[in-house]
Design a protein around this motif. Structure first.
Motif, PDB file in Angstrom:
ATOM      1  N   PRO A  72       4.211   7.148 -15.701  1.00 16.55           N
ATOM      2  CA  PRO A  72       3.381   5.838 -15.982  1.00 16.55           C
ATOM      3  C   PRO A  72       2.309   5.767 -14.822  1.00 16.55           C
ATOM      4  O   PRO A  72       2.373   6.530 -13.763  1.00 16.55           O
ATOM      5  CB  PRO A  72       4.254   4.807 -15.880  1.00 16.55           C
ATOM      6  CG  PRO A  72       5.432   5.568 -14.950  1.00 16.55           C
ATOM      7  CD  PRO A  72       5.578   6.714 -15.328  1.00 16.55           C
ATOM      8  N   GLU A  73       1.324   5.145 -14.982  1.00 16.97           N
ATOM      9  CA  GLU A  73       0.267   5.064 -14.121  1.00 16.97           C
ATOM     10  C   GLU A  73       0.321   4.649 -12.564  1.00 16.97           C
ATOM     11  O   GLU A  73      -0.230   4.931 -11.872  1.00 16.97           O
ATOM     12  CB  GLU A  73      -0.892   4.343 -14.786  1.00 16.97           C
ATOM     13  CG  GLU A  73      -1.506   5.316 -15.889  1.00 16.97           C
ATOM     14  CD  GLU A  73      -2.930   4.279 -16.587  1.00 16.97           C
ATOM     15  OE1 GLU A  73      -3.093   3.177 -16.276  1.00 16.97           O
ATOM     16  OE2 GLU A  73      -3.330   4.844 -17.540  1.00 16.97           O
ATOM     17  N   GLU A  74       1.618   3.641 -12.782  1.00 22.23           N
ATOM     18  CA  GLU A  74       1.909   3.364 -11.396  1.00 22.23           C
ATOM     19  C   GLU A  74       2.730   4.278 -10.632  1.00 22.23           C
ATOM     20  O   GLU A  74       2.921   4.164  -9.348  1.00 22.23           O
ATOM     21  CB  GLU A  74       3.063   2.226 -11.720  1.00 22.23           C
ATOM     22  CG  GLU A  74       2.136   0.937 -12.309  1.00 22.23           C
ATOM     23  CD  GLU A  74       2.396   1.095 -14.024  1.00 22.23           C
ATOM     24  OE1 GLU A  74       1.700   0.245 -14.596  1.00 22.23           O
ATOM     25  OE2 GLU A  74       2.856   2.133 -14.437  1.00 22.23           O
ATOM     26  N   LEU A  75       2.978   5.337 -11.072  1.00 21.05           N
ATOM     27  CA  LEU A  75       3.647   6.542 -10.205  1.00 21.05           C
ATOM     28  C   LEU A  75       2.865   7.654  -9.885  1.00 21.05           C
ATOM     29  O   LEU A  75       2.259   8.222 -10.834  1.00 21.05           O
ATOM     30  CB  LEU A  75       5.022   7.154 -11.107  1.00 21.05           C
ATOM     31  CG  LEU A  75       5.682   8.193 -10.384  1.00 21.05           C
ATOM     32  CD1 LEU A  75       6.504   7.733  -9.184  1.00 21.05           C
ATOM     33  CD2 LEU A  75       6.749   8.818 -11.449  1.00 21.05           C
ATOM     34  N   SER A  76       2.746   8.040  -8.681  1.00 22.10           N
ATOM     35  CA  SER A  76       1.729   9.118  -8.347  1.00 22.10           C
ATOM     36  C   SER A  76       2.943  10.262  -7.729  1.00 22.10           C
ATOM     37  O   SER A  76       3.622   9.739  -6.704  1.00 22.10           O
ATOM     38  CB  SER A  76       0.715   8.941  -7.144  1.00 22.10           C
ATOM     39  OG  SER A  76      -0.279   8.211  -7.743  1.00 22.10           O
ATOM     40  N   VAL A  77       2.792  11.469  -8.123  1.00 24.88           N
ATOM     41  CA  VAL A  77       3.641  12.650  -7.460  1.00 24.88           C
ATOM     42  C   VAL A  77       2.594  13.574  -7.055  1.00 24.88           C
ATOM     43  O   VAL A  77       2.058  14.033  -7.767  1.00 24.88           O
ATOM     44  CB  VAL A  77       4.922  12.997  -8.434  1.00 24.88           C
ATOM     45  CG1 VAL A  77       5.910  14.096  -7.666  1.00 24.88           C
ATOM     46  CG2 VAL A  77       5.448  11.749  -8.783  1.00 24.88           C
ATOM     47  N   GLY A 130     -13.251   8.582  -3.668  1.00 21.67           N
ATOM     48  CA  GLY A 130     -12.097   8.238  -3.456  1.00 21.67           C
ATOM     49  C   GLY A 130     -10.959   8.493  -4.405  1.00 21.67           C
ATOM     50  O   GLY A 130     -10.834   7.652  -5.183  1.00 21.67           O
ATOM     51  N   LEU A 131     -10.211   9.497  -4.202  1.00 17.39           N
ATOM     52  CA  LEU A 131      -8.872   9.650  -4.913  1.00 17.39           C
ATOM     53  C   LEU A 131      -7.944   9.032  -4.206  1.00 17.39           C
ATOM     54  O   LEU A 131      -7.191   9.811  -3.343  1.00 17.39           O
ATOM     55  CB  LEU A 131      -8.889  11.063  -5.291  1.00 17.39           C
ATOM     56  CG  LEU A 131      -9.987  11.804  -6.100  1.00 17.39           C
ATOM     57  CD1 LEU A 131      -9.690  13.239  -6.349  1.00 17.39           C
ATOM     58  CD2 LEU A 131     -10.289  11.257  -7.421  1.00 17.39           C
ATOM     59  N   SER A 132      -7.413   8.030  -4.705  1.00 20.21           N
ATOM     60  CA  SER A 132      -6.380   7.247  -4.059  1.00 20.21           C
ATOM     61  C   SER A 132      -5.060   7.436  -4.620  1.00 20.21           C
ATOM     62  O   SER A 132      -4.797   8.011  -5.696  1.00 20.21           O
ATOM     63  CB  SER A 132      -6.757   5.692  -4.239  1.00 20.21           C
ATOM     64  OG  SER A 132      -5.585   4.733  -3.811  1.00 20.21           O
ATOM     65  N   TRP A 133      -3.939   6.983  -3.711  1.00 23.71           N
ATOM     66  CA  TRP A 133      -2.622   7.225  -4.253  1.00 23.71           C
ATOM     67  C   TRP A 133      -2.444   6.270  -5.555  1.00 23.71           C
ATOM     68  O   TRP A 133      -1.676   6.588  -6.540  1.00 23.71           O
ATOM     69  CB  TRP A 133      -1.733   6.596  -3.297  1.00 23.71           C
ATOM     70  CG  TRP A 133      -1.002   7.474  -2.328  1.00 23.71           C
ATOM     71  CD1 TRP A 133      -1.289   7.525  -0.861  1.00 23.71           C
ATOM     72  CD2 TRP A 133      -0.052   8.512  -2.328  1.00 23.71           C
ATOM     73  NE1 TRP A 133      -0.437   8.262  -0.062  1.00 23.71           N
ATOM     74  CE2 TRP A 133       0.181   9.088  -1.320  1.00 23.71           C
ATOM     75  CE3 TRP A 133       0.373   9.082  -3.420  1.00 23.71           C
ATOM     76  CZ2 TRP A 133       1.098  10.161  -0.978  1.00 23.71           C
ATOM     77  CZ3 TRP A 133       1.539   9.939  -3.306  1.00 23.71           C
ATOM     78  CH2 TRP A 133       1.907  10.543  -2.064  1.00 23.71           C
ATOM     79  N   PHE A 134      -3.353   5.164  -5.532  1.00 17.51           N
ATOM     80  CA  PHE A 134      -3.151   4.237  -6.754  1.00 17.51           C
ATOM     81  C   PHE A 134      -4.319   4.443  -7.730  1.00 17.51           C
ATOM     82  O   PHE A 134      -4.533   3.732  -8.522  1.00 17.51           O
ATOM     83  CB  PHE A 134      -3.311   3.044  -6.169  1.00 17.51           C
ATOM     84  CG  PHE A 134      -2.352   2.555  -4.972  1.00 17.51           C
ATOM     85  CD1 PHE A 134      -0.968   3.086  -5.175  1.00 17.51           C
ATOM     86  CD2 PHE A 134      -2.622   2.149  -3.801  1.00 17.51           C
ATOM     87  CE1 PHE A 134      -0.084   2.985  -4.150  1.00 17.51           C
ATOM     88  CE2 PHE A 134      -1.780   1.971  -2.826  1.00 17.51           C
ATOM     89  CZ  PHE A 134      -0.199   2.330  -2.860  1.00 17.51           C
ATOM     90  N   ALA A 160       7.633  17.082  -2.164  1.00 16.22           N
ATOM     91  CA  ALA A 160       7.269  16.184  -3.253  1.00 16.22           C
ATOM     92  C   ALA A 160       6.868  14.866  -2.750  1.00 16.22           C
ATOM     93  O   ALA A 160       7.978  14.130  -2.146  1.00 16.22           O
ATOM     94  CB  ALA A 160       8.280  15.947  -4.335  1.00 16.22           C
ATOM     95  N   ASP A 161       5.852  14.436  -2.755  1.00 17.41           N
ATOM     96  CA  ASP A 161       5.438  12.968  -1.914  1.00 17.41           C
ATOM     97  C   ASP A 161       5.138  12.151  -3.196  1.00 17.41           C
ATOM     98  O   ASP A 161       4.800  12.512  -4.181  1.00 17.41           O
ATOM     99  CB  ASP A 161       3.904  13.360  -1.131  1.00 17.41           C
ATOM    100  CG  ASP A 161       4.232  14.378   0.014  1.00 17.41           C
ATOM    101  OD1 ASP A 161       5.435  14.362   0.460  1.00 17.41           O
ATOM    102  OD2 ASP A 161       3.495  15.058   0.418  1.00 17.41           O
ATOM    103  N   VAL A 162       5.642  10.820  -2.862  1.00 19.15           N
ATOM    104  CA  VAL A 162       5.541   9.996  -4.031  1.00 19.15           C
ATOM    105  C   VAL A 162       5.395   8.697  -3.832  1.00 19.15           C
ATOM    106  O   VAL A 162       5.587   8.197  -2.552  1.00 19.15           O
ATOM    107  CB  VAL A 162       7.080  10.079  -4.699  1.00 19.15           C
ATOM    108  CG1 VAL A 162       7.263  11.181  -5.398  1.00 19.15           C
ATOM    109  CG2 VAL A 162       8.155   9.338  -3.772  1.00 19.15           C
ATOM    110  N   THR A 163       4.506   8.065  -4.593  1.00 15.80           N
ATOM    111  CA  THR A 163       4.472   6.245  -4.519  1.00 15.80           C
ATOM    112  C   THR A 163       4.623   5.903  -5.829  1.00 15.80           C
ATOM    113  O   THR A 163       4.346   6.469  -6.825  1.00 15.80           O
ATOM    114  CB  THR A 163       3.099   6.004  -3.631  1.00 15.80           C
ATOM    115  OG1 THR A 163       2.082   6.375  -4.765  1.00 15.80           O
ATOM    116  CG2 THR A 163       2.944   6.696  -2.449  1.00 15.80           C
ATOM    117  N   PHE A 164       5.156   4.740  -5.970  1.00 12.60           N
ATOM    118  CA  PHE A 164       5.388   4.019  -7.016  1.00 12.60           C
ATOM    119  C   PHE A 164       5.096   2.337  -6.878  1.00 12.60           C
ATOM    120  O   PHE A 164       5.836   1.761  -5.926  1.00 12.60           O
ATOM    121  CB  PHE A 164       6.745   4.083  -7.574  1.00 12.60           C
ATOM    122  CG  PHE A 164       7.041   3.405  -8.886  1.00 12.60           C
ATOM    123  CD1 PHE A 164       6.597   3.539 -10.120  1.00 12.60           C
ATOM    124  CD2 PHE A 164       7.938   2.276  -8.936  1.00 12.60           C
ATOM    125  CE1 PHE A 164       6.609   3.191 -11.342  1.00 12.60           C
ATOM    126  CE2 PHE A 164       8.369   1.605 -10.130  1.00 12.60           C
ATOM    127  CZ  PHE A 164       7.667   2.197 -11.160  1.00 12.60           C
TER     128      PHE A 164
END
Length: 461
Positions: free
Chosen positions: A229-234, A137-141, A259-263
């Protein structure tokens, strides 16, 4: 064949029954599953009954919830559907959830989000949380917390003899290790207990430009991911939208770059980190904003209904300037058709971290009790290529395009593939280093000597 007497609740369908063909179909309609029966289990007792029946009669069982990740190869198995087993029990004081095998990530996140918590979910809200986790499982987080398999505390299983058991790193280190990242080839998982993680503030969404801006967006993506930072996924994507009338007018038939992002944090901090993308301007679409955990699935807006498609993925060792230019040239600076998407996901962070050996690491080689068989993902980027398959005769052109892009990127392709990104015609061996694969094969032979379980990608195939 009849196993109805052993099933007090679950429904069984065999060829010729109304609804059998639909029940036997996987999520990817390009995959054919030639099974002797479909059982829709209501609970773990039904699962145990089916496994026991198969063991006594020399049959094999394939477990699926919604059928994600299925690959050609089923021929005469009992297809055991767990999609009716959808219970989710969140214990916010412990930051733990018990999740039944058929529950989707969308259902898990809806329950966890009420308490300011999240699980290690991927991009699709309709994928089974358990199936995703068994594959690592490669997650957003994942950059912040590691692969989804690392969050598992316990597994409720039915073993190859039909016995129900609870498996932890202490009670059965070998099986606990294998199931977290090695797939479902070793036991039938009926539920899992997983850690949840704090998400009091979540920010995310999609920025979309015409594909002519691809080089600028790629440069900004590389700049951000170099120090994120590790809290950011792009995630970067080249996309081809179909000319469907149900799409908003600006997107119909559009060749685009996204560009899809979560933070995991506040909007203001996220916007500062995303400044290289913010400064580009000219977006066709920008859906970013504070994001309820339950709505994580809308970031990528992936399909929520089955369809036919073809996937290929590669792990990349780098995305330097030469690699970025090569990808854009090979994928198509004017459009990616017949593909729908060519995507680069930034990995790294906790996905690449190593734990000390522990009770869930029988070999003691540093892959760790926390990580399971999936181990670390040292490669910093994941390349995936997805195409719809409206007609079988289009498959050769899609394979050729996949091969052309992968071939162009060969200097940066590591050769390993994430388990949950294995595609048609690929084998489990592609997902594991040789020593890990041999260990998994040994566990399969010991735990399932009669071959009762047949996963989507068997380790002995």
């Amino acid at each position: 064949m009849s196993i109805d007497e052993a099933l007090p609740r679950g429904r069984m369908l065999v060829p010729g029954d109304e609804g059998f063909e639909q029940a036997a179909r996987p999520w990817n309609l390009a995959v054919e599953q030639r099974v002797r029966a479909v059982v829709e289990a209501e609970d773990a007792e039904d699962v145990a009954a089916v496994v026991s029946h198969a063991r006594r009669n020399g049959l094999r069982v394939a477990l699926q919830a919604g059928g994600h990740g299925a690959a050609d190869g089923l021929d005469g198995e009992i297809l055991l559907r767990t999609s009716r087993m959808r219970g989710v029990d969140v214990r916010p004081d412990r930051r733990v959830a018990r999740v039944e095998a058929g529950a989707s990530w969308g259902e898990v996140l809806a329950a966890a989000g009420k308490h300011g918590l999240t699980g290690l979910a991927g991009s699709s809200p309709v994928v089974s949380a358990t199936g995703f986790t068994l594959g690592g499982g490669l997650s957003w987080f994942g950059r912040a917390y590691g692969p989804a398999g690392s969050a598992v505390r316990a597994l409720e299983v039915v073993d190859a003899e039909g016995a129900r058991r609870r498996v932890t790193g202490e009670s059965d280190p070998e099986l606990f290790w294998a199931l977290r990242g090695g797939g479902g080839d070793f036991a039938a998982v009926t539920a899992m207990e997983i850690d949840l993680f704090p998400a009091p503030s979540l920010y995310g969404g999609r920025m979309l430009w015409p594909i002519a801006r691809a080089e600028e967006v790629m440069a900004a993506f590389r700049r951000i991911t170099a120090s994120a930072p590790e809290e950011l996924s792009v995630w970067f994507a080249l996309m081809q939208f179909p000319p469907f009338p149900q799409l908003p007018e600006p997107l119909r038939g559009l060749a685009a770059v996204a560009a899809d992002v979560t933070f995991l944090g506040q909007e203001g901090v996220a916007r500062d980190l995303l400044a290289p993308l913010e400064s580009l301007g000219g977006t066709v679409l920008d859906t970013r904003g504070p994001l309820p955990v339950a709505e994580l699935g809308r970031v990528c807006a992936e399909p929520t209904e089955p369809g036919a498609g073809m996937l290929r993925a590669e792990l990349l060792t780098d995305l330097d300037g030469d690699a970025a230019r090569t990808l854009l040239d090979a994928a198509g600076r004017d459009g990616v058709a017949p593909l729908a998407m060519v995507q680069i996901r930034h990995l790294g962070g906790a996905l690449a971290g190593r734990d000390d050996a522990g009770p869930g690491d029988p070999a003691g080689d540093g892959r760790g009790a926390r990580l399971g068989a999936g181990g670390v993902v040292e490669e910093p980027y994941l390349l995936s290529m997805l195409a719809p398959l409206p007609a079988p005769e289009l498959a050769p052109a899609i394979r050729e395009r996949h091969a052309r892009i992968s071939g162009a990127m060969a200097p940066w392709v590591s050769g390993r593939k994430p388990f949950t990104y294995l595609g048609y015609g690929e084998r489990a061996a592609a997902a594991f280093p040789g020593d890990v694969l041999e260990r998994l094969r040994g566990i399969k032979r010991r735990r399932d000597p009669h071959g009762v379980f047949r996963s989507n990608f068997p380790v002995l195939d």
